[in-house]
Design an enzyme around this catalytic site. Structure first.
Site, PDB file in Angstrom:
ATOM      1  N   TYR A   6     -12.156  -1.791  -4.087  1.00  0.00           N
ATOM      2  CA  TYR A   6     -12.709  -2.019  -2.751  1.00  0.00           C
ATOM      3  C   TYR A   6     -14.238  -1.954  -2.737  1.00  0.00           C
ATOM      4  O   TYR A   6     -14.830  -1.685  -1.685  1.00  0.00           O
ATOM      5  CB  TYR A   6     -12.132  -1.000  -1.761  1.00  0.00           C
ATOM      6  CG  TYR A   6     -10.806  -1.430  -1.132  1.00  0.00           C
ATOM      7  CD1 TYR A   6     -10.685  -2.648  -0.454  1.00  0.00           C
ATOM      8  CD2 TYR A   6      -9.679  -0.609  -1.162  1.00  0.00           C
ATOM      9  CE1 TYR A   6      -9.491  -3.039   0.141  1.00  0.00           C
ATOM     10  CE2 TYR A   6      -8.479  -0.995  -0.569  1.00  0.00           C
ATOM     11  CZ  TYR A   6      -8.405  -2.214   0.090  1.00  0.00           C
ATOM     12  OH  TYR A   6      -7.223  -2.598   0.700  1.00  0.00           O
ATOM     13  N   LYS A  13       0.829  -1.216   0.000  1.00  0.00           N
ATOM     14  CA  LYS A  13       0.000   0.000   0.000  1.00  0.00           C
ATOM     15  C   LYS A  13       0.869   1.274   0.000  1.00  0.00           C
ATOM     16  O   LYS A  13       2.079   1.214   0.275  1.00  0.00           O
ATOM     17  CB  LYS A  13      -0.940  -0.038   1.209  1.00  0.00           C
ATOM     18  CG  LYS A  13      -1.961  -1.189   1.144  1.00  0.00           C
ATOM     19  CD  LYS A  13      -2.957  -1.124   2.299  1.00  0.00           C
ATOM     20  CE  LYS A  13      -3.949  -2.280   2.235  1.00  0.00           C
ATOM     21  NZ  LYS A  13      -4.985  -2.177   3.292  1.00  0.00           N
ATOM     22  N   GLU A  65      -9.683  -9.943  -7.815  1.00  0.00           N
ATOM     23  CA  GLU A  65      -8.639  -8.942  -7.585  1.00  0.00           C
ATOM     24  C   GLU A  65      -7.463  -9.099  -8.553  1.00  0.00           C
ATOM     25  O   GLU A  65      -6.901  -8.104  -9.014  1.00  0.00           O
ATOM     26  CB  GLU A  65      -8.157  -9.041  -6.123  1.00  0.00           C
ATOM     27  CG  GLU A  65      -9.248  -8.616  -5.144  1.00  0.00           C
ATOM     28  CD  GLU A  65      -8.866  -8.791  -3.686  1.00  0.00           C
ATOM     29  OE1 GLU A  65      -7.746  -9.272  -3.400  1.00  0.00           O
ATOM     30  OE2 GLU A  65      -9.686  -8.419  -2.830  1.00  0.00           O
ATOM     31  N   ARG A  94      -1.971 -14.258   4.291  1.00  0.00           N
ATOM     32  CA  ARG A  94      -2.718 -13.588   5.364  1.00  0.00           C
ATOM     33  C   ARG A  94      -1.973 -13.769   6.704  1.00  0.00           C
ATOM     34  O   ARG A  94      -1.962 -12.869   7.537  1.00  0.00           O
ATOM     35  CB  ARG A  94      -4.141 -14.157   5.471  1.00  0.00           C
ATOM     36  CG  ARG A  94      -4.973 -13.994   4.202  1.00  0.00           C
ATOM     37  CD  ARG A  94      -5.648 -12.675   4.045  1.00  0.00           C
ATOM     38  NE  ARG A  94      -6.565 -12.349   5.098  1.00  0.00           N
ATOM     39  CZ  ARG A  94      -7.293 -11.231   5.108  1.00  0.00           C
ATOM     40  NH1 ARG A  94      -7.196 -10.350   4.100  1.00  0.00           N
ATOM     41  NH2 ARG A  94      -8.095 -10.966   6.088  1.00  0.00           N
ATOM     42  N   ASN A 109      -2.057   0.195   6.787  1.00  0.00           N
ATOM     43  CA  ASN A 109      -1.559  -1.085   7.289  1.00  0.00           C
ATOM     44  C   ASN A 109      -0.684  -1.849   6.294  1.00  0.00           C
ATOM     45  O   ASN A 109      -0.634  -3.080   6.311  1.00  0.00           O
ATOM     46  CB  ASN A 109      -2.705  -1.930   7.858  1.00  0.00           C
ATOM     47  CG  ASN A 109      -3.748  -2.284   6.818  1.00  0.00           C
ATOM     48  OD1 ASN A 109      -3.588  -1.949   5.654  1.00  0.00           O
ATOM     49  ND2 ASN A 109      -4.790  -2.967   7.230  1.00  0.00           N
ATOM     50  N   HIS A 132      -2.039  -5.516   1.516  1.00  0.00           N
ATOM     51  CA  HIS A 132      -3.346  -6.135   1.294  1.00  0.00           C
ATOM     52  C   HIS A 132      -3.120  -7.554   0.811  1.00  0.00           C
ATOM     53  O   HIS A 132      -2.164  -7.810   0.084  1.00  0.00           O
ATOM     54  CB  HIS A 132      -4.138  -5.373   0.222  1.00  0.00           C
ATOM     55  CG  HIS A 132      -5.277  -6.175  -0.347  1.00  0.00           C
ATOM     56  ND1 HIS A 132      -6.514  -6.225   0.246  1.00  0.00           N
ATOM     57  CD2 HIS A 132      -5.336  -7.006  -1.422  1.00  0.00           C
ATOM     58  CE1 HIS A 132      -7.281  -7.053  -0.452  1.00  0.00           C
ATOM     59  NE2 HIS A 132      -6.598  -7.530  -1.471  1.00  0.00           N
TER      60      HIS A 132
HETATM   61  P1  ATP Z   1      -7.085  -6.040   3.207  1.00  0.00           P
HETATM   62  O1  ATP Z   1      -8.437  -6.306   2.574  1.00  0.00           O
HETATM   63  O2  ATP Z   1      -6.516  -4.684   2.881  1.00  0.00           O
HETATM   64  O3  ATP Z   1      -6.108  -7.159   2.969  1.00  0.00           O
HETATM   65  P2  ATP Z   1      -8.153  -6.940   5.704  1.00  0.00           P
HETATM   66  O4  ATP Z   1      -8.797  -8.033   4.907  1.00  0.00           O
HETATM   67  O5  ATP Z   1      -7.288  -7.336   6.870  1.00  0.00           O
HETATM   68  O6  ATP Z   1      -7.285  -6.006   4.780  1.00  0.00           O
HETATM   69  P3  ATP Z   1     -10.666  -5.532   5.618  1.00  0.00           P
HETATM   70  O7  ATP Z   1     -11.671  -5.707   6.693  1.00  0.00           O
HETATM   71  O8  ATP Z   1     -10.869  -6.216   4.293  1.00  0.00           O
HETATM   72  O9  ATP Z   1      -9.233  -5.942   6.226  1.00  0.00           O
HETATM   73  O10 ATP Z   1     -10.494  -3.973   5.376  1.00  0.00           O
HETATM   74  C1  ATP Z   1      -9.870  -3.474   4.215  1.00  0.00           C
HETATM   75  C2  ATP Z   1      -8.962  -2.335   4.569  1.00  0.00           C
HETATM   76  O11 ATP Z   1      -9.736  -1.253   5.053  1.00  0.00           O
HETATM   77  C3  ATP Z   1      -7.964  -2.611   5.700  1.00  0.00           C
HETATM   78  O12 ATP Z   1      -6.800  -3.277   5.271  1.00  0.00           O
HETATM   79  C4  ATP Z   1      -7.666  -1.225   6.186  1.00  0.00           C
HETATM   80  O13 ATP Z   1      -6.723  -0.557   5.327  1.00  0.00           O
HETATM   81  C5  ATP Z   1      -9.017  -0.550   6.060  1.00  0.00           C
HETATM   82  N1  ATP Z   1      -9.785  -0.617   7.300  1.00  0.00           N
HETATM   83  C6  ATP Z   1     -10.353  -1.717   7.850  1.00  0.00           C
HETATM   84  N2  ATP Z   1     -11.002  -1.432   8.997  1.00  0.00           N
HETATM   85  C7  ATP Z   1     -10.847  -0.082   9.172  1.00  0.00           C
HETATM   86  C8  ATP Z   1     -11.266   0.843  10.152  1.00  0.00           C
HETATM   87  N3  ATP Z   1     -12.017   0.473  11.196  1.00  0.00           N
HETATM   88  N4  ATP Z   1     -10.914   2.145   9.990  1.00  0.00           N
HETATM   89  C9  ATP Z   1     -10.183   2.548   8.932  1.00  0.00           C
HETATM   90  N5  ATP Z   1      -9.746   1.724   7.951  1.00  0.00           N
HETATM   91  C10 ATP Z   1     -10.073   0.427   8.080  1.00  0.00           C
HETATM   92 MG    MG Z   2      -9.917  -7.640   3.105  1.00  0.00          MG
END
Ligand code: ATP
Ligand code: MG
Length: 138
Positions: free
Chosen positions: A49, A9, A126, A85, A112, A115
């Site tokens: 997204y 990211k 994706e 993951r 974070n 992804h």
């Molecule tokens: P990713 O899909 O990016 O691999 P993930 O599967 O661990 O991450 P998701 O729940 O799919 O998490 O959320 C997608 C992304 O949205 C997260 O990686 C983070 O960047 C952002 N995100 C998730 N929860 C929050 C939150 N509460 N506040 C702000 N941003 C968030």
């Molecule tokens: Mg996710």
């Protein structure tokens, strides 16, 4: 054999963590079969997204993903979706296990660092969002 989409990211690209993140995949015997750097537009980030469009953080998340270039990769290996993951760690770096990419490089739940696709169906969508068949090494 499974494939998954990985994204480094904008926060991690900006902070100069490309090399260490890619090295982590290589050290864990995950094969990188496609890779490129792109700078998403707001619309492109929203398309990627789309599953999160009802979530309260959708606007901020998509704006963040456009802040700068990202590196997208197709990873290949046995159970690579789960393996990636595991290497990434929990979404929130405060909860991420020691040694995971998010523990090492994430600075907040949003910023974070990486992804990873979460299931075979999302991986297929994706990967297709960023790469055509000719861009993926067999
Ligand atoms: P990713 O899909 O990016 O691999 P993930 O599967 O661990 O991450 P998701 O729940 O799919 O998490 O959320 C997608 C992304 O949205 C997260 O990686 C983070 O960047 C952002 N995100 C998730 N929860 C929050 C939150 N509460 N506040 C702000 N941003 C968030
Ligand atoms: Mg996710």
């Amino acid at each position: 054999m499974q494939r998954t989409l990985s994204i480094i990211k904008p926060d991690a690209v900006r902070a100069g963590h490309l090399g260490e993140i890619i090295a982590t995949f290589e050290k864990n015997l995950i094969r990188i079969v496609a890779m490129k750097m792109v700078h998403l537009s707001q619309r492109e980030a929203e398309g990627f997204y789309a599953v999160h469009r009802q979530r309260p953080f959708f606007g901020e998340l998509t704006a963040f993903m456009c802040e700068g270039p990202i590196v997208v990769m197709v990873l290949e290996g046995q159970e690579v979706i789960a393996k990636n993951r595991e290497l990434m760690g929990a979404t929130n770096p405060a909860q991420a296990a020691e040694g995971t990419l998010r523990k090492r490089f994430a600075t907040s739940i949003q910023n974070n660092a990486v992804h990873g696709s979460d299931a075979p169906e999302t991986a297929a969508f994706e990967i297709g969002y960023f790469f055509n068949a000719l861009e993926i090494a067999g």
